[in-house]
Design a protein around this motif. Structure first.
Motif, PDB file in Angstrom:
ATOM      1  N   ALA A 154       0.812  -1.220   0.000  1.00  0.00           N
ATOM      2  CA  ALA A 154       0.000   0.000   0.000  1.00  0.00           C
ATOM      3  C   ALA A 154       0.842   1.264   0.000  1.00  0.00           C
ATOM      4  CB  ALA A 154      -0.928   0.009   1.212  1.00  0.00           C
ATOM      5  N   PHE A 155       2.059   1.197   0.534  1.00  0.00           N
ATOM      6  CA  PHE A 155       2.878   2.399   0.697  1.00  0.00           C
ATOM      7  C   PHE A 155       4.345   2.117   0.374  1.00  0.00           C
ATOM      8  CE2 PHE A 155      -0.550   2.617   3.847  1.00  0.00           C
ATOM      9  CZ  PHE A 155      -1.081   3.880   3.616  1.00  0.00           C
ATOM     10  N   ASP A 184      -3.859  -0.205  -2.669  1.00  0.00           N
ATOM     11  CA  ASP A 184      -5.033  -0.343  -1.803  1.00  0.00           C
ATOM     12  C   ASP A 184      -4.623  -0.509  -0.345  1.00  0.00           C
ATOM     13  OD1 ASP A 184      -8.120  -1.065  -1.725  1.00  0.00           O
ATOM     14  OD2 ASP A 184      -7.076  -2.466  -0.398  1.00  0.00           O
ATOM     15  N   PHE A 185      -5.299   0.242   0.546  1.00  0.00           N
ATOM     16  CA  PHE A 185      -5.068   0.131   1.983  1.00  0.00           C
ATOM     17  C   PHE A 185      -6.408   0.200   2.692  1.00  0.00           C
ATOM     18  CE2 PHE A 185      -4.267   2.155   6.170  1.00  0.00           C
ATOM     19  CZ  PHE A 185      -3.478   1.151   6.732  1.00  0.00           C
ATOM     20  N   ASP A 219      -0.686   6.443  15.410  1.00  0.00           N
ATOM     21  CA  ASP A 219      -1.814   7.303  15.059  1.00  0.00           C
ATOM     22  C   ASP A 219      -2.468   6.825  13.772  1.00  0.00           C
ATOM     23  OD1 ASP A 219      -3.631   9.341  14.946  1.00  0.00           O
ATOM     24  OD2 ASP A 219      -2.187  10.863  14.273  1.00  0.00           O
ATOM     25  N   ARG A 220      -3.145   5.684  13.849  1.00  0.00           N
ATOM     26  CA  ARG A 220      -3.792   5.153  12.647  1.00  0.00           C
ATOM     27  C   ARG A 220      -4.980   6.020  12.226  1.00  0.00           C
ATOM     28  NH1 ARG A 220      -3.797  -1.135  11.281  1.00  0.00           N
ATOM     29  NH2 ARG A 220      -4.916  -1.147   9.300  1.00  0.00           N
ATOM     30  N   LEU A 221      -5.688   6.599  13.200  1.00  0.00           N
ATOM     31  CA  LEU A 221      -6.805   7.477  12.867  1.00  0.00           C
ATOM     32  C   LEU A 221      -6.314   8.694  12.075  1.00  0.00           C
ATOM     33  CD1 LEU A 221      -9.837   8.061  13.172  1.00  0.00           C
ATOM     34  CD2 LEU A 221      -9.291   9.307  15.291  1.00  0.00           C
ATOM     35  N   GLY A 222      -5.174   9.246  12.493  1.00  0.00           N
ATOM     36  CA  GLY A 222      -4.606  10.375  11.758  1.00  0.00           C
ATOM     37  C   GLY A 222      -4.220   9.992  10.344  1.00  0.00           C
ATOM     38  N   LEU A 223      -3.720   8.766  10.182  1.00  0.00           N
ATOM     39  CA  LEU A 223      -3.364   8.282   8.843  1.00  0.00           C
ATOM     40  C   LEU A 223      -4.606   8.183   7.967  1.00  0.00           C
ATOM     41  CD1 LEU A 223      -1.432   7.031   6.762  1.00  0.00           C
ATOM     42  CD2 LEU A 223      -1.810   4.816   7.884  1.00  0.00           C
TER      43      LEU A 223
END
Length: 235
Positions: A154-155, A184-185, A219-223
């Motif tokens: 994905a990255f 895709d992620f 910080d997965r939410l920030g990602l």
């Protein structure tokens, strides 16, 4: 310069000496300058003990020695020894934090370009990975490789190590992750965006220097916000 003192003694009354040391630790609470203390027993001679005491500097060691409690503990300790203990004073000229180095190598391999590395040199075969973002822990080399392949697919990404602290068999690494979203992620198609997040990982290492367990917080939410995944929820 870090300073280490080796205290070599022989005693058949180690239990008494151990209690004596506990008393001294209690009496000198807040005044001791030592940063690390290890006592080892000779496997070939049960009466032979070596104590390794680490100080930030020779001057701090001397300040510790000049405590009135230290003078008394020394006299009491000598009385429990079978013979006069010997002291070796060492200025540390090389100090390798091997567990921290292994953790750093793991992050380097995780982000390495090209084919996924086998991780055999840094992880044990039944490595246990704790990631709160996953419904179940990843256990075993195959599982961690699948997780790594998901992120690498994905990255294109890299880690910057901000801080590392090692204590016992644990290494704590604070890192910054930077990536280019190319695939895709979590159901999000490639956006071509440059994204970043911060996190901390605690690793538990084995006696041979490999990593046995890892705990992640990041910080997965920030990602997800940077990838636009939260836009629909805000409308």
């Amino acid at each position: 310069m870090t300073f280490v003192q080796l205290i070599d003694c022989k005693t058949s009354r180690f239990d008494e000496m151990n209690r004596l040391m506990d008393t001294w630790v209690e009496q000198t609470k807040g005044k001791r300058t030592a940063t690390h203390n290890v006592i080892g027993k000779d496997r070939s001679d049960a009466s032979h003990f070596i104590e390794i005491v680490e100080f930030p500097s020779y001057e701090e060691a001397m300040r510790n020695s000049n405590l009135p409690e230290t003078d008394k503990i020394f006299r009491d300790m000598v009385a429990l020894c079978d013979e006069m203990p010997t002291f070796t004073d060492l200025d540390v000229v090389r100090d390798e934090q091997l567990y921290a180095t292994t953790a750093r190598r793991f992050f380097d391999e995780l982000a390495a370009k090209g084919d996924l590395p086998p991780f055999n040199d840094v992880l044990i075969e039944d490595y246990h990975d704790h990631d709160p973002a996953n419904p179940q822990d990843n256990i075993g080399m195959d599982a961690i490789r699948r997780e790594a392949e998901m992120w690498r697919g994905a990255f294109d990404f890299s880690f910057t190590i901000e801080d590392q602290m090692a204590q016992g068999d644990r290494v704590c690494t604070r890192w910054t992750w930077n990536g280019l979203h190319k695939g895709d992620f979590m159901g999000i198609a490639a956006t071509g965006k440059q994204v970043s997040m911060t996190g901390t990982t605690v690793h538990r290492c084995t006696a041979d220097g490999k990593i046995a367990e890892g705990w992640w917080q990041y910080d997965r939410l920030g990602l997800m916000e940077q990838l636009g995944a939260l836009d629909a929820l805000e409308q």
